[in-house]
Enzyme design. Structure first.
Site, mmCIF file in Angstrom:
data_model
loop_
_atom_site.group_PDB
_atom_site.id
_atom_site.type_symbol
_atom_site.label_atom_id
_atom_site.label_comp_id
_atom_site.label_asym_id
_atom_site.label_seq_id
_atom_site.Cartn_x
_atom_site.Cartn_y
_atom_site.Cartn_z
ATOM 1 N N TYR A 1 1.507 -1.166 0.114
ATOM 2 C CA TYR A 1 0.375 0.014 0.269
ATOM 3 C C TYR A 1 1.018 1.344 -0.077
ATOM 4 C CZ TYR A 1 -2.470 4.142 1.642
ATOM 5 O OH TYR A 1 -3.283 5.525 1.608
ATOM 6 N N GLY B 1 -5.314 5.938 0.177
ATOM 7 C CA GLY B 1 -7.053 6.418 0.453
ATOM 8 C C GLY B 1 -7.230 5.021 -0.165
#
Length: 508
Positions: free
Chosen positions: A54, A61
């Site tokens: 990530y 987000g």
């Protein structure tokens, strides 16, 4: 010379770097090796087919499902910096920004962020050279960390991956001169960096504004509360207060450590006084005198708690994802996505700090009011004017104190109970800790002025008592002398703003 190790940074070290120009040592070989190992793992993992981390090769987000090609990860790091350059308002004080920089360098040094040592070392070089980014004070939700404040720092010392690309570089002070970020870095002889994968996220994600504000505010609040005790002792003398309420047995019966500390301090400050206990037929004092230990004591207890929490926060890793040694061996490391950037803790601690300090100001203003009111002051002239009527004495100083106390009541409304969802509801609960930080700092400044007003008023009252200065206790006499070295007795009406500013600076 302060050494950055990742786990030994103290509140006092932050203060010395932020305010007094203490130099930060270059990263040690051990720290560099630790950072290199985690960074190399990140780069090796990205090169493997199908690997996903990530914020390293994904969007941010609510865009986390988007995959980013390996050859675009540098641009992704740059994009997250310029994306978050969205702060507004007046600039943060330089000491807050410098505190943020040393905290961020210390966090990166822990080796959980997967970035190169040169990132932390560049922050260190900027601190030592006096390069301080211009950071607007508003724009952080304190949830994905202090994104905007951190990005306004990072954009100064980073640059686009390719020459010729648009290069927004913010602004920065070099010493006292405000320049473009690029010019400040160039004049300081520090290279601006092209970021590798993950480094942009590691520079923008974290609680550093909240932690910096908390560390400096705790340091200042402890100083301020010591002066609140001095002001209370001077007022106790000026109002011919009683010492019974300070008796150690009373406070031992309560069992509260802060309360016992304040009572002992007030007894020590007034030791040898011939003003205390001199009012005939006085049975007991009003709460603003009698209950000073019960009010200031819990504030000390709150400060002790808040200091402990921020001392830990200075050595925390608060970006995302984090890189840890693989507990099963395996590839050597694992990437874990979590939420250490969430500022709910700092928001609560800063709210507590602001509320506590507001009460120190509130009780001080009540003592000022008593000193100025003849029905309450045991024989002092109205408004402490030697010629009351023609002169109005220190009447208006209480107005200022009252305005500041009322301002604090608004500022002390807890920010930590507020939340506005962001990022397409991915970030559906935020801390508003940055607002709590700003408000706590403003309350602190207000209380400093309130205490300055109490010192001014109590010294005036003592001068109006027969042989007043000569009848003071050991500690209060020393405090009175400090005040009178700075501010003269008010014989006739004059402006008092300069007196209040002088005494506020004396407290600072």
């Amino acid at each position: 010379m302060i050494e950055i190790t990742g786990d030994t940074l103290t509140v006092e070290q932050v203060v010395h770097v932020a305010r007094y120009g203490a130099r930060v040592a270059p990263l040690s070989d051990d720290v560099r090796a630790r950072m290199e190992r985690s960074h190399e793992w990140v780069m090796e993992t990205l090169s493997q087919q199908g690997s996903v981390i990530y914020g390293v090769n994904t969007g941010f987000g609510s865009l986390a499902t988007t995959r980013i090609a390996l050859d675009e990860t540098r641009q992704l790091s740059r994009n997250v910096i310029v994306l978050c350059v969205c702060g507004v308002g007046d600039p943060l004080p330089k000491d807050i920004v410098r505190a943020m920089m040393v905290i961020r360098a210390n966090m990166l040094a822990r080796g959980h962020s997967g970035v190169r040592p040169v990132i932390a070392q560049t922050l260190i070089e900027m601190l030592n050279a006096g390069v301080t980014p211009y950071v607007p004070e508003k724009g952080s939700l304190g949830a994905s960390g202090d994104l905007a404040p951190l990005a306004h720092i990072a954009v100064v010392f980073t640059r686009p991956p390719e020459e010729g690309e648009e290069d927004y570089n913010g602004r920065a002070w070099l010493g006292d001169e405000l320049l473009s970020g690029a010019e400040a870095m160039d004049r300081a002889g520090i290279d601006r960096l092209v970021l590798e994968a993950k480094e942009g996220l590691a520079l923008s994600n974290g609680i550093d504004f909240m932690a910096a504000a908390g560390a400096l505010a705790v340091h200042d609040a402890e100083n301020l509360l010591g002066h609140a005790e001095i002001g209370a002792a001077l007022s106790l003398e000026a109002l011919l207060g009683l010492s019974d309420a300070l008796h150690p047995a009373v406070h031992a019966a309560a069992g509260q450590p802060g309360q016992q500390r304040v009572a002992q301090r007030l007894l020590a400050l007034t030791e040898g006084s011939r003003l205390v206990n001199s009012a005939p037929d006085r049975v007991q004092d009003a709460y603003s005198l009698r209950c000073t230990p019960q009010v200031l004591g819990p504030i000390w207890d709150a400060l002790t708690f808040v200091r402990e929490r921020f001392a830990t926060a200075l050595n925390a890793t608060t970006d995302n994802p984090l890189i840890f040694p693989d507990p099963d061996g395996g590839s050597g490391y694992i990437a874990v996505s979590g939420g250490n950037f969430h500022g709910q803790g700092p928001a609560l601690w800063l709210d507590l700090l602001g509320i506590a300090l507001a009460e120190a100001g509130s009780i001080a203003e009540r003592r000022v009011f008593r000193l100025l009111t003849p029905e309450l002051s045991d024989g002092l002239p109205s408004m402490l004017a030697p010629a009351s009527g023609l002169d109005s004495g220190l009447m208006m100083t209480q107005y200022t104190a009252a305005a500041l106390v009322s301002d604090n009541k608004t500022l002390a409304h807890p920010d930590s109970v507020d939340s506005i969802p962001s990022c397409a509801n991915q970030e559906d609960h935020v801390s508003m800790g940055a607002n709590a930080a700003r408000h706590a700092l403003e309350i602190l400044d207000n209380v400093r002025y309130i205490l300055a007003i109490e010192l001014l008023t109590a010294a005036q009252a003592i001068d109006l008592r027969p042989e007043g200065p000569d009848r003071l206790g050991l500690g209060t006499a020393a405090a009175y002398g400090q005040v009178r070295d700075q501010v003269a007795f008010l014989a006739h009406d004059r402006e008092t703003s300069s007196d209040m500013e002088t005494l506020a600076e004396l407290i600072r």
